[in-house]
Design an enzyme around this catalytic site. Structure first.
Site, short mmCIF file in Angstrom:
data_model
loop_
_atom_site.label_atom_id
_atom_site.label_comp_id
_atom_site.label_asym_id
_atom_site.label_seq_id
_atom_site.Cartn_x
_atom_site.Cartn_y
_atom_site.Cartn_z
N TYR A 92 -10.13 -0.59 1.82
CA TYR A 92 -9.77 -0.62 3.22
C TYR A 92 -9.51 0.75 3.78
O TYR A 92 -8.94 1.60 3.11
CB TYR A 92 -8.49 -1.45 3.40
N ASP B 142 0.80 -1.22 0.00
CA ASP B 142 0.00 0.00 0.00
C ASP B 142 0.83 1.28 0.00
O ASP B 142 0.38 2.30 -0.51
CB ASP B 142 -0.97 0.00 1.18
CU LIG Z 1 -8.27 -7.50 6.39
#
Ligand SMILES: [Cu+2]
Ligand SMILES: *[C@@H]1O[C@H](CO)[C@@H](O)[C@H](O)[C@H]1NC(C)=O
Ligand SMILES: *[C@@H]1O[C@H](CO)[C@@H](O)[C@H](O)[C@H]1NC(C)=O
Ligand SMILES: *[C@@H]1O[C@H](CO)[C@@H](O)[C@H](O)[C@H]1NC(C)=O
Length: 700
Positions: free
Chosen positions: A411, A323
């Site tokens: 997320y 990320d």
């Molecule tokens: Cu997760």
């Protein structure tokens, strides 16, 4: 510049406080301050001067501070430097389809170095190219055919870009992403509605479609029950809590001067980086006894986030995310919602990044900074063994929190750096947001006869197993930069020769790591403490001055060493590594992570097995989560947190919070609740009378 500062509370005193003390562009910038919008613009023009727009295709993939040498910063801080450290920018640009690493001097308005990178891996994807790639399928007839064939409305399709990783290919010299699509139509929760089976491969440099596959037609999970918005819920009555607020009518205790934050006994610098997000530097704590600030953390930041999925399907096996290195953890930061993301007493700070074209982009309310007062106890004691007397001393805990939320696609990661008066720095990361789910034909677990790679969360919705590993770069400088890493292992020791009625006890056996290989540690295998000490400084009792790392949830990768994701994510193999300080070793997964081959990771650097004793060292700590999805994670996941603490360990001569005064009640708050028990000891004494065994057990 007051418009750059946002605030949750509209209290007049707070506005006054902000206008009078808070501007993120002070007259004299600190050498570690992030680039200002004017500096981003300057960088753009410096690069453009060398590579004119007319005949160069230039994309800015990273623009940030070229950090001055640590020695320059330290002598500047001590006041012994003759001039302030240079103000430079580090730029990663793609110029005519090659990657350049450029260092530019800002006051001199010139390029100092410009190197073409010829190794494996590509820079962070820019937003612009992802947006362009995501739009590609919509003008591609076979894709539109596939959407129509499924009976879906093209207008309700949303596509996102996925890094493709590396799976042993010998040659590949294209920047490529896979574009995968989801469906809205009746929900905003697109991640719960994957359009499974369609993969579009896009060349980012030429911005054209290289490949298209339509493999299957499992149903798109239904919209019903996937929406997470308050407006779409029928709220049951019991969910209405009574009003709560945290109010500081005199304003917060901390002061912010540019990016320097001063709170109680702490002093530190907070910066923002497009790749890492928050960077905490020069954290020092005031020692009341020694009457001076003492250094603790030269620099701490999140170096990489490794998220491998465990689903081997054609559309899934390459879902392995870095990320920070692929998407930019700071780039993905989102504005914080006052009163929801941060309490009423929070102060907000903006950040800036360069876009694809090098233009500065304002990111509002990226950090919030607040004093946390959550009803916890810092320390206490009730003394009820002294006859006819009860002593109770309680110090409530108030801490300072710096928060940033990074939303990387589905997320949301909540990142807190929390400073405690006791000298601890607590770092927490909270996982929330939306799972990545695979569309499937199943509507009940009993139908599943094959490897499903996850949990059936709802009809046609499989939550895929995956991990999250957060690797932090922690350059501790405990009372100076020459430090050592000490591992104190607890060993069960048998008692020999009937020396005691006891048969065993444990003792702490300390070992100082000499070279890097001594300090690669998999947690959970043994028990004990992990310390960074200053071997040249001791407390009044002769103990070495130190800080210890208290790890949070312990998880280690469960992939084989020769699996491609694990080769690239090899820095997660150990929870702990120590390296000697080296300015260029910042990114645990390498500087160029997209399609990397693992040749520039912390695991590789560590192979040199350098000396790490009594020298400037960096601690790398990996916090991990194995995430098996559960039905409660649907349609949105409740925050799951873990973290670690850096806690003084023989750093102070005694408890540093003995003399801390408890905070006063806020003038404007209503204390009727507290005043109900005018003498709490009546209650305590009654309890003790009713439970005499409690008193007697104390006296034994
Ligand atoms: Cu997760
Ligand atoms: C970069 O590409 C442009 C457009 O294709 C071309 O005109 C120019 O000569 C190239 N410059 C270099 C330095 O290769
Ligand atoms: C610093 O690290 C880089 C990357 O690992 C390496 O190439 C370089 O030689 C190191 N410098 C020193 C002084 O060790
Ligand atoms: C709150 O009380 C303190 C102490 O009496 C005083 O100094 C402060 O000005 C008061 N603040 C407000 C907002 O009334």
């Amino acid at each position: 510049m007051s418009s750059l500062v946002s605030m949750a509370s509209v209290s007049k005193s707070l506005i006054f406080f902000l206008l009078s003390t808070l501007s993120i562009f002070p007259a004299h910038p600190h050498p570690l301050d992030p680039l200002t919008p004017a500096e981003f613009t300057k960088v753009q023009s410096i690069v453009r001067n060398s590579y004119p727009e007319s005949n160069h295709n230039v994309a800015f993939h990273y623009v940030g501070l070229e950090e001055p040498a640590k020695s320059a910063i330290l002598s500047w801080l001590e006041g012994s430097a003759t001039k302030t450290p240079p103000r430079q920018a580090f730029i990663i640009a793609r110029i005519n389809q090659t990657t350049h690493e450029i260092v530019a001097d800002l006051p001199d308005h010139k390029i100092i170095s410009d190197e073409v990178y010829g190794g494996y891996g590509y820079p962070v994807l820019t937003f612009d190219e992802q947006i362009a790639a995501n739009a590609m399928p919509f003008s591609y007839t076979p894709f539109l055919e596939s959407i129509r064939k499924r009976g879906l409305k093209v207008d309700e399709v949303v596509c996102t870009s996925f890094a493709i990783g590396w799976y042993g290919e010998q040659r590949r010299n294209r920047r490529v992403v896979r574009v995968l699509c989801n469906y809205l139509d009746g929900s905003v929760n697109l991640y719960m509605r994957p359009i499974e089976g369609i993969t579009v491969t896009v060349d980012l440099e030429e911005m054209k479609i290289l490949g298209f596959v339509d493999r299957s037609t499992v149903p798109v999970p239904k919209a019903e029950g996937t929406d997470y918005r308050e407006s779409s819920q029928e709220l049951p009555l019991w969910s209405q809590l009574k009003g709560i607020s945290i109010h500081q009518s005199d304003g917060p205790t901390f002061t912010i001067d540019g990016h320097k934050i001063r709170w109680d006994n702490w002093d530190f610098h907070l910066s923002f980086d497009a790749r890492a997000g928050p960077i905490i530097s020069l954290a020092s704590i005031f020692d009341l006894q020694k009457q001076k600030f003492r250094r603790v953390l030269y620099k701490g930041f999140l170096s990489e986030v490794f998220v491998p999925y465990m689903d081997l399907n054609e559309e899934w096996y390459y879902r392995v995310f870095f990320d920070a290195g692929e998407y930019g953890y700071g780039l993905c930061a989102v504005p914080l919602e006052p009163l929801r993301d941060c309490p009423e007493n929070a102060v907000f700070m903006d950040a800036y990044v360069a876009d694809h074209n090098g233009m500065p982009v304002n990111m509002p309310k990226i950090f919030c900074i607040f004093e946390r007062y959550a009803g916890d106890v810092m320390w206490r004691h009730t003394e009820n063994s002294i006859p006819d007397k009860v002593i109770s001393e309680v110090r409530p805990e108030v801490t300072l929190v710096v928060r940033m939320v990074s939303t990387v696609g589905n997320y949301d990661y909540i990142n807190d750096w929390e400073f405690k008066q006791s000298g601890s720095i607590k770092v927490t990361v909270g996982l929330t947001g939306l799972l990545e789910v695979r569309g499937s034909m199943y509507t009940h677990r009993d139908q599943i006869k094959e490897e499903a790679y996850g949990t059936l969360l709802a009809e046609n919705t499989l939550g895929a197993n995956h991990d999250h590993f957060f690797t932090y770069h922690l350059d501790l400088d405990v009372d100076g930069d020459a430090n050592s890493f000490v591992r104190s292992q607890l060993q069960m020791t048998p008692v020999a020769d009937n020396l005691s009625p006891r048969k065993s006890y444990w003792r702490a056996m300390s070992e100082t790591a000499k070279t890097e290989s001594d300090a690669r540690i998999k947690l959970g295998e043994t028990q004990g403490d992990l310390l960074v000490v200053n071997p040249n400084k001791r407390t009044n009792m002769g103990n070495f001055i130190g800080y210890r790392l208290i790890p949070g949830s312990v998880a280690a990768p469960l992939l084989s060493d020769d699996d491609y994701p694990q080769i690239r994510g090899a820095f997660t193999k150990y929870n702990l590594w120590i390296t000697p300080y080296n300015k260029s070793e910042k990114w645990a997964g390498g500087l160029f992570v997209d399609q990397s081959r693992g040749d520039d990771t912390l695991a590789r650097w560590s192979l040199r097995d350098r000396e790490i004793e009594n020298t400037d060292i960096v601690l790398w700590y990996t916090l991990g989560f194995h995430h098996v999805p559960y039905q409660e994670d649907f349609p949105v996941m409740t925050t799951l947190s873990s973290g670690f603490e850096l806690r003084p360990a023989n750093f102070f001569d005694r408890n540093p919070v003995l003399k801390v005064k408890p905070p006063q009640p806020d003038n404007q708050s209503d204390h009727s609740g507290a005043s109900q028990l005018t003498n709490p000891w009546i209650f305590v004494l009654n309890t003790i009378k009713k439970h005499p065994q409690c008193i007697s057990s104390f006296n034994l």
